[in-house]
Design a protein around this motif. Structure first.
Motif: not given
Length: 60
Positions: A6-7, A24-37
């Motif tokens: 994320i960082k 919000d930015a950190a949550e967006a990163g978690i969502t990206r990681i959870r949904t992309n792969d």
């Protein structure tokens, strides 16, 4: 591993004026990681050397 992912992307050179913007930015990163792969979060866990063992229900 999650924090590192994320960082280096969502929080790279990010300077929010309010803590909520950073959250919000950190949550967006978690969502990206959870949904992309779907395997990526599990690879983070594997990297730690820890294992998850589901608990057996008490009433069996």
């Amino acid at each position: 591993m999650l924090w590192s992912a994320i960082k280096t992307r969502e929080l790279a050179n990010f300077a929010g004026e309010h803590l909520s913007e950073v959250a919000d930015a950190a949550e967006a990163g978690i969502t990206r990681i959870r949904t992309n792969d779907e395997h990526l979060p599990w690879s983070f866990l594997a990297h730690t050397g820890l294992e998850l063992h589901p608990q057996t229900p008490q009433n069996l």
